[in-house]
Design a protein around this motif. Sequence first.
Motif, PDB file in Angstrom:
ATOM      1  N   SER A   1       0.825  -1.218   0.000  1.00 38.74           N
ATOM      2  CA  SER A   1       0.000   0.000   0.000  1.00 38.74           C
ATOM      3  C   SER A   1       0.855   1.263   0.000  1.00 38.74           C
ATOM      4  O   SER A   1       0.409   2.314  -0.439  1.00 38.74           O
ATOM      5  N   ARG A   2       2.105   1.138   0.456  1.00 37.82           N
ATOM      6  CA  ARG A   2       3.026   2.278   0.462  1.00 37.82           C
ATOM      7  C   ARG A   2       3.819   2.379  -0.838  1.00 37.82           C
ATOM      8  O   ARG A   2       4.646   3.270  -0.990  1.00 37.82           O
ATOM      9  N   GLY A   3       3.587   1.465  -1.757  1.00 34.22           N
ATOM     10  CA  GLY A   3       4.265   1.527  -3.039  1.00 34.22           C
ATOM     11  C   GLY A   3       5.547   0.723  -3.134  1.00 34.22           C
ATOM     12  O   GLY A   3       6.306   0.878  -4.087  1.00 34.22           O
ATOM     13  N   ALA A   4       5.797  -0.150  -2.183  1.00 31.25           N
ATOM     14  CA  ALA A   4       7.005  -0.981  -2.249  1.00 31.25           C
ATOM     15  C   ALA A   4       6.887  -1.984  -3.391  1.00 31.25           C
ATOM     16  O   ALA A   4       5.827  -2.570  -3.602  1.00 31.25           O
ATOM     17  N   ARG A   5       7.964  -2.155  -4.122  1.00 32.10           N
ATOM     18  CA  ARG A   5       8.012  -3.155  -5.193  1.00 32.10           C
ATOM     19  C   ARG A   5       8.693  -4.433  -4.721  1.00 32.10           C
ATOM     20  O   ARG A   5       8.490  -5.484  -5.287  1.00 32.10           O
ATOM     21  N   ARG A   6       9.542  -4.311  -3.707  1.00 28.28           N
ATOM     22  CA  ARG A   6      10.276  -5.457  -3.184  1.00 28.28           C
ATOM     23  C   ARG A   6      10.278  -5.421  -1.660  1.00 28.28           C
ATOM     24  O   ARG A   6      10.342  -4.347  -1.076  1.00 28.28           O
ATOM     25  N   ILE A   7      10.243  -6.614  -1.091  1.00 27.41           N
ATOM     26  CA  ILE A   7      10.398  -6.744   0.359  1.00 27.41           C
ATOM     27  C   ILE A   7      11.562  -7.697   0.591  1.00 27.41           C
ATOM     28  O   ILE A   7      11.623  -8.773  -0.009  1.00 27.41           O
ATOM     29  N   TRP A   8      12.460  -7.296   1.442  1.00 21.85           N
ATOM     30  CA  TRP A   8      13.643  -8.088   1.774  1.00 21.85           C
ATOM     31  C   TRP A   8      13.556  -8.560   3.215  1.00 21.85           C
ATOM     32  O   TRP A   8      13.041  -7.852   4.079  1.00 21.85           O
ATOM     33  N   VAL A   9      14.086  -9.740   3.470  1.00 14.60           N
ATOM     34  CA  VAL A   9      14.190 -10.259   4.831  1.00 14.60           C
ATOM     35  C   VAL A   9      15.396 -11.189   4.903  1.00 14.60           C
ATOM     36  O   VAL A   9      15.749 -11.837   3.918  1.00 14.60           O
ATOM     37  N   SER A  10      16.014 -11.238   6.050  1.00 19.27           N
ATOM     38  CA  SER A  10      17.125 -12.145   6.307  1.00 19.27           C
ATOM     39  C   SER A  10      16.705 -13.072   7.440  1.00 19.27           C
ATOM     40  O   SER A  10      16.133 -12.624   8.431  1.00 19.27           O
ATOM     41  N   SER A  11      16.975 -14.367   7.272  1.00 22.83           N
ATOM     42  CA  SER A  11      16.577 -15.357   8.276  1.00 22.83           C
ATOM     43  C   SER A  11      17.654 -16.430   8.368  1.00 22.83           C
ATOM     44  O   SER A  11      18.094 -16.951   7.351  1.00 22.83           O
ATOM     45  N   HIS A  12      18.070 -16.735   9.566  1.00 22.04           N
ATOM     46  CA  HIS A  12      19.013 -17.840   9.723  1.00 22.04           C
ATOM     47  C   HIS A  12      18.303 -19.165   9.436  1.00 22.04           C
ATOM     48  O   HIS A  12      17.081 -19.266   9.583  1.00 22.04           O
ATOM     49  N   ASP A  13      19.067 -20.169   9.062  1.00 22.38           N
ATOM     50  CA  ASP A  13      18.474 -21.465   8.704  1.00 22.38           C
ATOM     51  C   ASP A  13      17.719 -22.096   9.866  1.00 22.38           C
ATOM     52  O   ASP A  13      16.802 -22.870   9.657  1.00 22.38           O
ATOM     53  N   PHE A  14      18.042 -21.728  11.101  1.00 19.91           N
ATOM     54  CA  PHE A  14      17.359 -22.277  12.278  1.00 19.91           C
ATOM     55  C   PHE A  14      16.180 -21.410  12.710  1.00 19.91           C
ATOM     56  O   PHE A  14      15.521 -21.703  13.703  1.00 19.91           O
ATOM     57  N   GLN A  15      15.900 -20.358  11.965  1.00 26.80           N
ATOM     58  CA  GLN A  15      14.766 -19.501  12.273  1.00 26.80           C
ATOM     59  C   GLN A  15      13.583 -19.888  11.394  1.00 26.80           C
ATOM     60  O   GLN A  15      13.022 -20.962  11.580  1.00 26.80           O
ATOM     61  N   ALA A  16      13.212 -19.030  10.440  1.00 29.85           N
ATOM     62  CA  ALA A  16      11.959 -19.284   9.720  1.00 29.85           C
ATOM     63  C   ALA A  16      12.029 -19.055   8.216  1.00 29.85           C
ATOM     64  O   ALA A  16      11.102 -18.501   7.637  1.00 29.85           O
ATOM     65  N   PRO A  17      13.082 -19.498   7.529  1.00 35.87           N
ATOM     66  CA  PRO A  17      13.074 -19.276   6.077  1.00 35.87           C
ATOM     67  C   PRO A  17      11.884 -19.944   5.395  1.00 35.87           C
ATOM     68  O   PRO A  17      11.357 -19.416   4.409  1.00 35.87           O
ATOM     69  N   GLY A  18      11.424 -21.072   5.910  1.00 38.51           N
ATOM     70  CA  GLY A  18      10.271 -21.761   5.327  1.00 38.51           C
ATOM     71  C   GLY A  18       9.005 -20.925   5.397  1.00 38.51           C
ATOM     72  O   GLY A  18       8.175 -20.958   4.480  1.00 38.51           O
ATOM     73  N   LEU A  19       8.820 -20.176   6.469  1.00 39.51           N
ATOM     74  CA  LEU A  19       7.671 -19.286   6.602  1.00 39.51           C
ATOM     75  C   LEU A  19       7.652 -18.285   5.450  1.00 39.51           C
ATOM     76  O   LEU A  19       6.614 -18.076   4.816  1.00 39.51           O
ATOM     77  N   TYR A  20       8.790 -17.689   5.182  1.00 37.06           N
ATOM     78  CA  TYR A  20       8.872 -16.685   4.125  1.00 37.06           C
ATOM     79  C   TYR A  20       8.674 -17.313   2.749  1.00 37.06           C
ATOM     80  O   TYR A  20       7.983 -16.753   1.899  1.00 37.06           O
ATOM     81  N   GLU A  21       9.265 -18.474   2.541  1.00 32.78           N
ATOM     82  CA  GLU A  21       9.110 -19.147   1.249  1.00 32.78           C
ATOM     83  C   GLU A  21       7.651 -19.527   0.995  1.00 32.78           C
ATOM     84  O   GLU A  21       7.148 -19.353  -0.117  1.00 32.78           O
TER      85      GLU A  21
END
Length: 145
Positions: free
Chosen positions: A93-113
């Motif tokens: 809604s703010r006009g972002a075209r990309r969202i970035w996030v960093s996640s360690h392998d023991f955190q939640a990369p699967g959630l983001y995927e």
Amino acid sequence: MTAFISAEHDLSPVELSVLEEHLRGENRRLTGCGDDRGLNFVIRDGAGRSIAVAAGYSWAGTSELQLMWVDQAYRGLGYARQLLDAFVAEAASRGARRIWVSSHDFQAPGLYEKAGFQRVAEFAGWPEGHSNIVLRKIIAADGCA
């Protein structure tokens, strides 16, 4: 003018905030994009305590999710996904075209995927024995108001 370096590993939140504002001001000046804003969602329990948070910012057609946390007692209830969906919707809604996030392998990369983010980089050994994974989601909007 004399200057010197000193180790100050416990800067106060106020000092860090002032320094971050200096950096943001310089970024606005250099890019011409002055639309930087915090982007934060919190879930609270009945007593008002924070039990989950998604925190980041939007700026210049981009958004970064810098912190996603759910209290251990409330994990598995879908709060992380609710926060992530709210974060993505607000960034769009703010006009972002990309969202970035960093996640360690023991955190939640699967959630983001599962939410449509794609891995774009993986840094092995950060921390030792693990990886830091950078993910990106492309959304259809225009940025830099």
